[in-house]
Design a protein around this motif. Structure first.
Motif, PDB file in Angstrom:
ATOM      1  N   LEU A  58     -49.970 -14.990   4.811  1.00  0.00           N
ATOM      2  CA  LEU A  58     -50.312 -13.587   4.638  1.00  0.00           C
ATOM      3  C   LEU A  58     -50.710 -13.292   3.204  1.00  0.00           C
ATOM      4  O   LEU A  58     -50.118 -13.816   2.261  1.00  0.00           O
ATOM      5  CB  LEU A  58     -49.114 -12.710   5.015  1.00  0.00           C
ATOM      6  N   GLU A  59     -51.704 -12.421   3.043  1.00  0.00           N
ATOM      7  CA  GLU A  59     -52.047 -11.870   1.734  1.00  0.00           C
ATOM      8  C   GLU A  59     -51.656 -10.396   1.748  1.00  0.00           C
ATOM      9  O   GLU A  59     -52.051  -9.662   2.652  1.00  0.00           O
ATOM     10  CB  GLU A  59     -53.539 -12.002   1.453  1.00  0.00           C
ATOM     11  N   THR A  60     -50.868  -9.990   0.765  1.00  0.00           N
ATOM     12  CA  THR A  60     -50.426  -8.606   0.741  1.00  0.00           C
ATOM     13  C   THR A  60     -50.653  -7.985  -0.631  1.00  0.00           C
ATOM     14  O   THR A  60     -50.710  -8.675  -1.647  1.00  0.00           O
ATOM     15  CB  THR A  60     -48.930  -8.490   1.099  1.00  0.00           C
ATOM     16  N   ASP A  61     -50.777  -6.673  -0.626  1.00  0.00           N
ATOM     17  CA  ASP A  61     -50.850  -5.898  -1.860  1.00  0.00           C
ATOM     18  C   ASP A  61     -50.082  -4.600  -1.608  1.00  0.00           C
ATOM     19  O   ASP A  61     -49.875  -4.193  -0.447  1.00  0.00           O
ATOM     20  CB  ASP A  61     -52.302  -5.610  -2.234  1.00  0.00           C
ATOM     21  N   THR A  68     -48.188   2.302  -0.201  1.00  0.00           N
ATOM     22  CA  THR A  68     -49.111   1.732   0.784  1.00  0.00           C
ATOM     23  C   THR A  68     -49.119   0.216   0.680  1.00  0.00           C
ATOM     24  O   THR A  68     -49.397  -0.348  -0.385  1.00  0.00           O
ATOM     25  CB  THR A  68     -50.537   2.256   0.573  1.00  0.00           C
ATOM     26  N   LEU A  69     -48.815  -0.441   1.797  1.00  0.00           N
ATOM     27  CA  LEU A  69     -48.843  -1.894   1.889  1.00  0.00           C
ATOM     28  C   LEU A  69     -50.100  -2.329   2.620  1.00  0.00           C
ATOM     29  O   LEU A  69     -50.368  -1.863   3.731  1.00  0.00           O
ATOM     30  CB  LEU A  69     -47.612  -2.404   2.638  1.00  0.00           C
ATOM     31  N   SER A  70     -50.877  -3.211   1.986  1.00  0.00           N
ATOM     32  CA  SER A  70     -52.068  -3.790   2.617  1.00  0.00           C
ATOM     33  C   SER A  70     -51.756  -5.225   3.001  1.00  0.00           C
ATOM     34  O   SER A  70     -51.185  -5.973   2.196  1.00  0.00           O
ATOM     35  CB  SER A  70     -53.259  -3.745   1.667  1.00  0.00           C
ATOM     36  N   VAL A  71     -52.134  -5.621   4.208  1.00  0.00           N
ATOM     37  CA  VAL A  71     -51.831  -6.960   4.719  1.00  0.00           C
ATOM     38  C   VAL A  71     -53.091  -7.559   5.307  1.00  0.00           C
ATOM     39  O   VAL A  71     -53.814  -6.898   6.066  1.00  0.00           O
ATOM     40  CB  VAL A  71     -50.737  -6.913   5.813  1.00  0.00           C
ATOM     41  N   THR A  72     -53.344  -8.825   4.966  1.00  0.00           N
ATOM     42  CA  THR A  72     -54.443  -9.574   5.574  1.00  0.00           C
ATOM     43  C   THR A  72     -53.880 -10.824   6.207  1.00  0.00           C
ATOM     44  O   THR A  72     -53.210 -11.626   5.546  1.00  0.00           O
ATOM     45  CB  THR A  72     -55.515  -9.955   4.544  1.00  0.00           C
ATOM     46  N   ALA A  73     -54.128 -10.993   7.502  1.00  0.00           N
ATOM     47  CA  ALA A  73     -53.660 -12.151   8.256  1.00  0.00           C
ATOM     48  C   ALA A  73     -54.691 -13.275   8.182  1.00  0.00           C
ATOM     49  O   ALA A  73     -55.849 -13.047   7.794  1.00  0.00           O
ATOM     50  CB  ALA A  73     -53.406 -11.756   9.702  1.00  0.00           C
ATOM     51  N   PRO A  74     -54.320 -14.501   8.558  1.00  0.00           N
ATOM     52  CA  PRO A  74     -55.264 -15.633   8.486  1.00  0.00           C
ATOM     53  C   PRO A  74     -56.527 -15.439   9.310  1.00  0.00           C
ATOM     54  O   PRO A  74     -57.583 -15.971   8.957  1.00  0.00           O
ATOM     55  CB  PRO A  74     -54.439 -16.813   9.017  1.00  0.00           C
ATOM     56  N   GLY A  76     -58.177 -12.799   9.550  1.00  0.00           N
ATOM     57  CA  GLY A  76     -58.986 -11.744   8.964  1.00  0.00           C
ATOM     58  C   GLY A  76     -58.547 -10.338   9.329  1.00  0.00           C
ATOM     59  O   GLY A  76     -59.116  -9.357   8.824  1.00  0.00           O
ATOM     60  N   ASP A  77     -57.560 -10.220  10.192  1.00  0.00           N
ATOM     61  CA  ASP A  77     -57.039  -8.905  10.566  1.00  0.00           C
ATOM     62  C   ASP A  77     -56.440  -8.232   9.331  1.00  0.00           C
ATOM     63  O   ASP A  77     -55.562  -8.790   8.662  1.00  0.00           O
ATOM     64  CB  ASP A  77     -55.965  -9.066  11.646  1.00  0.00           C
ATOM     65  N   ARG A  78     -56.931  -7.027   9.019  1.00  0.00           N
ATOM     66  CA  ARG A  78     -56.456  -6.308   7.841  1.00  0.00           C
ATOM     67  C   ARG A  78     -55.832  -4.989   8.273  1.00  0.00           C
ATOM     68  O   ARG A  78     -56.406  -4.246   9.061  1.00  0.00           O
ATOM     69  CB  ARG A  78     -57.612  -6.049   6.861  1.00  0.00           C
ATOM     70  N   ARG A  79     -54.668  -4.718   7.727  1.00  0.00           N
ATOM     71  CA  ARG A  79     -53.958  -3.490   8.051  1.00  0.00           C
ATOM     72  C   ARG A  79     -53.447  -2.823   6.777  1.00  0.00           C
ATOM     73  O   ARG A  79     -53.196  -3.483   5.776  1.00  0.00           O
ATOM     74  CB  ARG A  79     -52.767  -3.789   8.973  1.00  0.00           C
ATOM     75  N   ARG A  80     -53.290  -1.504   6.867  1.00  0.00           N
ATOM     76  CA  ARG A  80     -52.688  -0.732   5.786  1.00  0.00           C
ATOM     77  C   ARG A  80     -51.573   0.117   6.394  1.00  0.00           C
ATOM     78  O   ARG A  80     -51.792   0.782   7.414  1.00  0.00           O
ATOM     79  CB  ARG A  80     -53.732   0.158   5.098  1.00  0.00           C
ATOM     80  N   TRP A  93     -45.983  -4.734  13.594  1.00  0.00           N
ATOM     81  CA  TRP A  93     -47.068  -5.677  13.299  1.00  0.00           C
ATOM     82  C   TRP A  93     -46.499  -7.003  12.794  1.00  0.00           C
ATOM     83  O   TRP A  93     -46.905  -8.076  13.249  1.00  0.00           O
ATOM     84  CB  TRP A  93     -48.008  -5.077  12.260  1.00  0.00           C
ATOM     85  N   PHE A  94     -45.561  -6.935  11.864  1.00  0.00           N
ATOM     86  CA  PHE A  94     -44.946  -8.171  11.367  1.00  0.00           C
ATOM     87  C   PHE A  94     -44.168  -8.872  12.473  1.00  0.00           C
ATOM     88  O   PHE A  94     -44.127 -10.115  12.519  1.00  0.00           O
ATOM     89  CB  PHE A  94     -44.025  -7.870  10.183  1.00  0.00           C
ATOM     90  N   GLY A  95     -43.556  -8.116  13.354  1.00  0.00           N
ATOM     91  CA  GLY A  95     -42.846  -8.725  14.474  1.00  0.00           C
ATOM     92  C   GLY A  95     -43.774  -9.543  15.355  1.00  0.00           C
ATOM     93  O   GLY A  95     -43.426 -10.653  15.792  1.00  0.00           O
ATOM     94  N   ASP A  96     -44.967  -9.010  15.607  1.00  0.00           N
ATOM     95  CA  ASP A  96     -45.952  -9.770  16.387  1.00  0.00           C
ATOM     96  C   ASP A  96     -46.369 -11.032  15.633  1.00  0.00           C
ATOM     97  O   ASP A  96     -46.518 -12.110  16.229  1.00  0.00           O
ATOM     98  CB  ASP A  96     -47.180  -8.906  16.676  1.00  0.00           C
ATOM     99  N   PHE A  97     -46.551 -10.900  14.323  1.00  0.00           N
ATOM    100  CA  PHE A  97     -47.011 -12.051  13.534  1.00  0.00           C
ATOM    101  C   PHE A  97     -45.951 -13.154  13.508  1.00  0.00           C
ATOM    102  O   PHE A  97     -46.272 -14.338  13.691  1.00  0.00           O
ATOM    103  CB  PHE A  97     -47.347 -11.615  12.110  1.00  0.00           C
ATOM    104  N   PHE A  98     -44.702 -12.781  13.288  1.00  0.00           N
ATOM    105  CA  PHE A  98     -43.636 -13.780  13.182  1.00  0.00           C
ATOM    106  C   PHE A  98     -42.968 -14.074  14.531  1.00  0.00           C
ATOM    107  O   PHE A  98     -42.045 -14.885  14.590  1.00  0.00           O
ATOM    108  CB  PHE A  98     -42.573 -13.305  12.190  1.00  0.00           C
ATOM    109  N   ASP A  99     -43.443 -13.412  15.583  1.00  0.00           N
ATOM    110  CA  ASP A  99     -42.903 -13.604  16.930  1.00  0.00           C
ATOM    111  C   ASP A  99     -41.386 -13.376  16.933  1.00  0.00           C
ATOM    112  O   ASP A  99     -40.595 -14.229  17.352  1.00  0.00           O
ATOM    113  CB  ASP A  99     -43.225 -15.014  17.444  1.00  0.00           C
TER     114      ASP A  99
END
Length: 257
Positions: A58-61, A68-74, A76-80, A93-99
């Protein structure tokens, strides 16, 4: 001249840090916004780099002024996410990513730091440069991201920070804020991984320990270190200095015990 070169905080524990020009010391003795949020599973266990190398995917800012947290998944999915208002959406969203079934908790007075009775972590730029020289193809910024220190001091020798732990160790001041060394930081598995890919660096720990022992300063209190897989220190800010603000560029002076 010794000076404060860099302030880095990690708004969501285990994820990317952000650099600040100034940071207040919270009432709990840690830096504002550091580990202010953390992801927990249904058993109350934190999700971080010690537990899963997927955090490196994950890339986060983070923007402190708007939470405001910005997240980019591998993929390319980008969320704020507005962590003042949308923490449940971020947790889902993080729950889905980390299952996993996750919650995103907040502690604005202390943060979810590992050593909750202590304060900021401290390292020198020269230490980072020296460690980077131990590993082919490793940059200073790469080492910085592996070690994840809060306070970086420039204009001093490698391993400068080691002098502030152990018997009869002095303190130091950044501007008007006093730092008292508490303990060296024994390292976990995270520094052994490439911070971009999460891939382990072959032979990292063995080489690190060998080089650390070979370069250990004569003036440091060796008895304060349990082993050589140790780098940076954890410090404490006295209660009287909490609420003060640290600013990049401020002078650093070694004080009395």
């Amino acid at each position: 001249m010794a000076r404060l070169d860099r302030l880095t905080v990690y708004p969501v524990k285990g994820l990317d840090g952000i650099e600040l020009e100034a940071a207040a010391v919270r009432e709990g003795g840690t830096l504002a916004h550091d580990r202010e949020f953390a992801l927990f599973d249904a058993d109350g266990e934190v999700v971080n780099g010690k537990r899963t190398d997927r955090v490196h995917d994950l890339e986060t800012d983070y923007e402190p002024s708007t939470a405001t947290l910005s997240v980019t998944a591998p993929d390319g999915d980008r969320r704020r996410f507005d962590l003042e208002a949308d923490r449940e959406a971020a947790a889902a969203w993080f729950g889905d990513f980390f299952d996993a079934d996750l919650s995103l908790e907040r502690d604005a007075s202390l943060g979810f730091v590992d050593r909750r009775e202590m304060g900021p972590s401290v390292i020198s730029t020269a230490t980072l440069e020296t460690v980077a020289s131990w590993f082919d193809g490793t940059t200073v910024d790469g080492v910085r991201r592996r070690l994840r220190a809060n306070v970086e001091i420039g204009g001093v020798d490698p391993f400068w920070e080691d002098r502030f732990v152990g018997e009869d160790a002095p303190a130091f001041e950044v501007g008007d804020v006093r730092f008292e060394g508490v303990t060296p930081c024994g390292r976990c598995v995270v520094p052994q991984r490439d911070p971009d890919t999460g891939e382990p660096t072959d032979g990292f720990r063995q080489r690190f320990v060998e080089k650390r022992e070979a370069t250990f300063p004569d003036w440091a209190d060796r008895d304060a270190f349990d082993h050589y897989y140790t780098l940076m220190i954890i410090a404490r800010v006295p209660e009287r200095d909490r609420g003060c603000t640290l600013t990049v560029g401020e002078p650093v002076e070694t004080g009395r015990q």
